[in-house]
Design an enzyme around this catalytic site. Structure first.
Site, PDB file in Angstrom:
ATOM      1  N   GLU A 293     -55.875  19.403 -58.075  1.00  0.00           N
ATOM      2  CA  GLU A 293     -57.017  19.110 -57.307  1.00  0.00           C
ATOM      3  C   GLU A 293     -56.851  17.766 -56.382  1.00  0.00           C
ATOM      4  O   GLU A 293     -56.341  16.573 -56.759  1.00  0.00           O
ATOM      5  CB  GLU A 293     -58.127  18.595 -58.129  1.00  0.00           C
ATOM      6  CG  GLU A 293     -58.303  19.637 -59.259  1.00  0.00           C
ATOM      7  CD  GLU A 293     -59.102  20.972 -58.431  1.00  0.00           C
ATOM      8  OE1 GLU A 293     -59.538  20.938 -57.348  1.00  0.00           O
ATOM      9  OE2 GLU A 293     -58.887  22.093 -58.928  1.00  0.00           O
ATOM     10  N   CYS A 327     -63.089  11.453 -54.818  1.00  0.00           N
ATOM     11  CA  CYS A 327     -62.744  12.560 -54.171  1.00  0.00           C
ATOM     12  C   CYS A 327     -63.893  13.565 -53.533  1.00  0.00           C
ATOM     13  O   CYS A 327     -63.818  13.924 -52.503  1.00  0.00           O
ATOM     14  CB  CYS A 327     -61.902  13.497 -54.827  1.00  0.00           C
ATOM     15  SG  CYS A 327     -62.623  13.686 -56.565  1.00  0.00           S
TER      16      CYS A 327
HETATM   17  P1  NAD Z   1     -52.154   9.601 -54.954  1.00  0.00           P
HETATM   18  O1  NAD Z   1     -51.739  10.900 -54.524  1.00  0.00           O
HETATM   19  O2  NAD Z   1     -51.613   8.441 -54.500  1.00  0.00           O
HETATM   20  O3  NAD Z   1     -51.528   9.574 -56.697  1.00  0.00           O
HETATM   21  C1  NAD Z   1     -51.953  10.321 -57.546  1.00  0.00           C
HETATM   22  C2  NAD Z   1     -50.904  10.269 -58.577  1.00  0.00           C
HETATM   23  O4  NAD Z   1     -49.530  10.903 -58.052  1.00  0.00           O
HETATM   24  C3  NAD Z   1     -50.485   8.899 -59.217  1.00  0.00           C
HETATM   25  O5  NAD Z   1     -50.303   9.134 -60.466  1.00  0.00           O
HETATM   26  C4  NAD Z   1     -49.237   8.504 -58.317  1.00  0.00           C
HETATM   27  O6  NAD Z   1     -48.467   7.670 -59.302  1.00  0.00           O
HETATM   28  C5  NAD Z   1     -48.672   9.854 -58.247  1.00  0.00           C
HETATM   29  N1  NAD Z   1     -47.609  10.216 -57.155  1.00  0.00           N
HETATM   30  C6  NAD Z   1     -47.543   9.486 -56.062  1.00  0.00           C
HETATM   31  N2  NAD Z   1     -46.276   9.910 -55.332  1.00  0.00           N
HETATM   32  C7  NAD Z   1     -45.741  10.640 -56.308  1.00  0.00           C
HETATM   33  C8  NAD Z   1     -44.566  11.597 -56.211  1.00  0.00           C
HETATM   34  N3  NAD Z   1     -43.797  11.429 -55.399  1.00  0.00           N
HETATM   35  N4  NAD Z   1     -44.220  12.320 -57.376  1.00  0.00           N
HETATM   36  C9  NAD Z   1     -45.138  12.470 -58.219  1.00  0.00           C
HETATM   37  N5  NAD Z   1     -46.204  11.846 -58.423  1.00  0.00           N
HETATM   38  C10 NAD Z   1     -46.513  10.926 -57.550  1.00  0.00           C
HETATM   39  O7  NAD Z   1     -53.617   9.538 -55.058  1.00  0.00           O
HETATM   40  P2  NAD Z   1     -54.585   8.455 -55.659  1.00  0.00           P
HETATM   41  O8  NAD Z   1     -54.654   7.325 -54.659  1.00  0.00           O
HETATM   42  O9  NAD Z   1     -54.217   7.855 -57.150  1.00  0.00           O
HETATM   43  O10 NAD Z   1     -55.989   9.100 -55.712  1.00  0.00           O
HETATM   44  C11 NAD Z   1     -56.532   9.280 -54.414  1.00  0.00           C
HETATM   45  C12 NAD Z   1     -56.411  10.578 -53.832  1.00  0.00           C
HETATM   46  O11 NAD Z   1     -56.852  11.674 -55.017  1.00  0.00           O
HETATM   47  C13 NAD Z   1     -57.348  11.163 -52.895  1.00  0.00           C
HETATM   48  O12 NAD Z   1     -56.771  11.847 -52.100  1.00  0.00           O
HETATM   49  C14 NAD Z   1     -58.614  11.862 -53.572  1.00  0.00           C
HETATM   50  O13 NAD Z   1     -59.377  12.883 -52.572  1.00  0.00           O
HETATM   51  C15 NAD Z   1     -57.858  12.548 -54.593  1.00  0.00           C
HETATM   52  N6  NAD Z   1     -58.656  13.006 -55.704  1.00  0.00           N
HETATM   53  C16 NAD Z   1     -59.064  14.314 -55.889  1.00  0.00           C
HETATM   54  C17 NAD Z   1     -59.784  14.714 -56.772  1.00  0.00           C
HETATM   55  C18 NAD Z   1     -60.209  16.204 -56.841  1.00  0.00           C
HETATM   56  O14 NAD Z   1     -60.754  16.940 -57.981  1.00  0.00           O
HETATM   57  N7  NAD Z   1     -59.993  17.077 -55.957  1.00  0.00           N
HETATM   58  C19 NAD Z   1     -60.127  13.861 -57.796  1.00  0.00           C
HETATM   59  C20 NAD Z   1     -59.975  12.509 -57.906  1.00  0.00           C
HETATM   60  C21 NAD Z   1     -59.051  12.084 -56.586  1.00  0.00           C
END
Ligand code: NAD
Length: 541
Positions: A293, A327
C-alpha cells in the site's frame, strides 16, 4: 483435543475515548506521558525472542521538541538477522500447526489488553514519538490497532470456512496453509495501527515474520512488540528488527525461503523492493506474495450544489489532521468557479484558526511533521510554489524548525490543473486548490481522474442523487476508497476496507478478508471413499 467448532468474537470496533479535560482517561494518559518523557528507554532488537543490544544505536527524539530525548534503539545487523531467520525456521512448523483459533487467541488477547489499559502506553508513545495529538493517537494506536486484532480473527474464520463441494462418494477439503517461508513486513511511521497489522495479519494466518519498523516510529512499535509478548506470542514468530532498511532488505530478500512482502510506505521504496524481488526470482522456493500500500494524491471534489457548510470543515480535517501525513489525506481540492470566492474565503479563514504546537497542549489541532527529512521535503514544495507562476499561497506557508519540525497548514491556489503541487505527493499539511469550470462537470471529473498517477482515496461533496451517481461512475478508477459527503480519511477496520490501485499499491484491502487471503496458500485434498476395481470404462464394452 478440541471437538468443538469454535467461534471467535464477531466483528466489532473499539469505542473512541475523547480525553476531555478532567476525565479519568485524560489523567491516565497524562501520567503515562509524564513517565515516558522522564525516562530514557533503551530498545533492543528482538530476534527469536532474544533481546539483543547490538551497540549500534540511534536516538529517538520528539518531533515537536527536538531537545526531548526519549530513548535510543539498537539496530539489527547481519548477525541478528541470522538469529531471527534461524529461530523462525525452528518455530514455523509448530506455529503453523497450532489450531487457528489458538493463534487467534494471542491477538484477541492483545486487543483486550489495549482496551484494558495498554492503550495509554501506545497512545503516549505515539503522541511523543510521532507527534500525534491525543485524538489522532487514540483513533490510530488504540482503536484501529485493537480493531485489527479483534476483527482479523473473524475474517480468518470466514476464510477457513470456505470449503469445496463434496459428494457421498468423495470428500473434498480445502486447507489454508501459511506460505512456505517467512513474510517480510516493512512498516511506515505514520500509523501505529499499520505497524501492528502488517506483521500480525500474516502471523495470524500461520506465517513467521521478519518485521522492520520505520526508524521514526520505533518507540510506539517497541511497545507493540512488548504487547505481543504479554499476549503470549511464541518467540521467533514475529521478529522485531529496527535498522538500516537497505541492508536488512538485501539480506532478507536474498533468502531462499523469502515467501512474501507486506509493505506500506512510499511508491518509490515499494518499486525498488519489487525490483529486488524480481531480480532474485530464480532463488526462491515459491513465487513470493507481494502486497504494497503506497502513496496517494487524494482529492476532494466540491459540486456546485453541495452543502458548503459541511464540506468546508471536512476539507480542513481531511487535509490537515496529523499534519497531512495520512496516506489518505486530501491534498488536492476542486472547487466550482461559481462558488470559488465563497468557498476559498471561508477555507482560508478557518485554516487561520488552526492552532499548532506540542501534542501535550490539547488545544492544538496540528503538531510537528515527523523529522528533518520530511520538513525539508515539504518546505521545498512550499518554496517552489512561492516561485511558481502557476501557484499562489493563499494560507499559511511559514515553517519553523527552531523547537521542532513545524509547518503551518498551507493552501496553494493553482491556476493550472496540472501544476506540480496538484500532481505530486507532498505528504504534509499542504492543500492545493484548482478552480474548475462548472459549465463542464464531466471535463472536471476527467481532470480529477487523470491528474495524478495515484488512486488511493477521494471524496465528492454533492447534494442531488443523479450528481452523486455520475461522480461514482466517472471516478470509478480514481480511488480505492471513495467517500460521498465525507472526508477521505479515517477508514475503519471492517467498515471501509482500505487500499488503492495504480501507483497507490496492490489494493489488497487492509482490514478485510481480502488482505488475509494473500497470506495463505490453499491446498485441496480429495478423498475417494469408493475406489473402483479395474481400469476399464463402461463405454469400452
Ligand atoms: P517510506 O517509504 O519512506 O518508508 C516506509 C518503510 O520502508 C520504512 O520502514 C522505511 O524504513 C522502509 N524503507 C525505506 N527505504 C527502504 C529500502 N530501500 N528497502 C526497504 N525498506 C525501506 O514511507 P514513510 O515515510 O514511512 O511513509 C510515508 C509514505 O507511506 C507515503 O508515501 C504514504 O502515502 C505512504 N503510506 C501509504 C499507506 C497506504 O495504505 N496506501 C498508508 C500509510 C502510508
Amino acid at each position: 483435543m478440541n471437538n468443538g467448532i469454535v467461534s471467535v468474537p464477531g466483528r466489532q470496533n473499539a469505542a473512541v475515548q475523547e480525553y476531555s479535560a478532567g476525565s479519568a482517561g485524560r489523567i491516565r494518559l497524562e501520567a503515562e506521558l509524564d513517565r515516558m518523557s522522564a525516562q530514557l528507554v533503551e530498545i533492543p532488537v528482538i530476534a527469536g525472542g532474544r533481546r539483543i543490544f547490538t551497540g549500534r544505536t540511534r536516538e529517538i527524539r520528539a518531533p515537536h521538541d527536538k531537545s526531548l530525548l526519549l530513548g535510543v534503539y539498537h539496530e539489527a545487523g547481519p548477525a541478528e538477522l541470522q538469529v531471527a531467520l534461524e529461530s523462525s525456521r525452528q518455530v514455523a512448523r509448530e506455529w503453523a500447526q497450532l489450531p487457528w483459533e489458538e493463534r487467534a487467541a494471542v491477538f484477541l488477547k492483545a486487543g483486550a489488553l489495549i482496551s484494558d489499559g495498554y492503550r495509554y502506553r501506545l497512545n503516549a508513545a505515539t503522541m511523543l514519538g510521532q507527534s500525534k495529538n491525543s485524538l489522532q493517537a487514540e483513533i490510530d494506536s488504540a482503536c484501529e490497532t485493537a480493531d485489527f486484532f479483534t476483527n482479523n480473527p473473524a475474517f480468518a474464520a470466514a476464510i477457513y470456512a470456505r470449503q469445496s463441494a463434496s459428494t457421498s462418494k468423495e470428500w473434498n477439503r480445502l486447507e489454508y496453509r501459511p506460505l512456505e517461508g517467512f513474510v517480510y513486513a516493512v512498516t511506515p511511521f505514520n500509523f501505529t495501527a499499520i505497524a501492528a497489522n502488517l506483521p500480525t495479519a500474516p502471523a495470524l494466518m500461520g506465517n513467521v515474520v521478519m518485521w522492520k519498523p520505520a526508524s521514526s516510529s520505533v518507540l510506539s512499535n517497541w511497545y507493540l512488540a512488548e504487547l505481543y509478548r504479554l499476549a503470549g506470542l511464541p518467540d521467533g514468530v514475529i521478529n522485531f528488527l529496527p535498522g538500516r532498511a537497505g541492508e536488512i532488505s538485501d539480506t532478507l530478500l536474498s533468502q531462499h525461503d523469502f515467501a512474501g512482502l507486506h509493505f506500506t510506505g512510499s511508491t518509490a521504496v515499494f518499486n525498488s523492493l519489487w525490483r529486488g524481488i524480481g531480480e532474485r526470482l530464480e532463488n526462491y522456493r515459491t513465487y513470493p506474495r507481494i502486497v504494497g500500500e503506497t502513496g496517494g494524491k487524494d482529492f476532494i471534489f466540491i459540486h456546485p450544489d453541495a452543502d458548503f457548510d459541511s464540506a468546508i470543515p471536512l476539507v480542513i480535517r481531511g487535509a490537515f489532521e496529523y499534519q497531512g501525513q495520512k496516506c489518505s489525506a486530501a491534498s488536492r481540492l476542486y472547487v466550482p468557479k461559481s462558488a470559488a470566492k465563497e468557498i476559498l474565503d471561508r477555507l482560508v479563514a478557518e485554516t487561520g484558526r488552526l492552532k499548532m504546537g506540542s501534542p501535550r497542549d490539547y488545544g492544538n489541532f496540528v503538531n510537528a511533521v515527523i523529522d528533518k527529512a520530511a520538513f525539508a521535503n515539504i518546505t521545498g514544495y512550499i518554496e517552489a510554489a512561492r516561485l511558481d507562476s502557476e501557484c499562489s499561497i493563499i494560507a499559511g506557508g511559514t515553517c519553523d524548525d527552531s523547537l521542532g519540525w513545524f509547518i503551518e497548514p498551507t493552501i496553494i491556489l493553482a491556476s493550472q490543473p496540472k501544476a506540480r503541487p496538484m500532481v505530486e505527493e507532498i505528504f504534509g499539511p499542504v492543500l492545493t486548490v484548482y478552480v474548475y469550470d462548472d459549465k463542464d462537470i464531466d471535463a472536471a471529473y476527467r481532470l480529477v481522474d487523470e491528474t495524478s498517477p495515484y488512486a488511493l482515496t477521494g471524496a465528492v461533496f454533492a447534494r442531488e442523487r443523479v450528481d452523486i451517481v455520475k461522480a461514482i461512475s466517472a471516478l470509478s478508477n480514481a480511488a480505492g476508497n471513495l467517500y460521498i459527503n465525507d472526508k477521505p480519511t479515517g477508514a475503519v477496520v471492517g467498515r471501509q476496507p482500505f487500499g488503492g490501485a495504480r501507483a497507490s499499491g496492490t489494493n489488497d484491502k487492509a482490514g478485510s478478508e481480502l488482505n488475509l487471503l494473500r497470506w495463505v496458500s490453499a491446498r485441496n485434498i480429495k478423498e475417494n471413499f469408493l475406489p473402483q476395481a479395474g481400469w476399464e470404462y463402461d463405454y469400452m464394452s
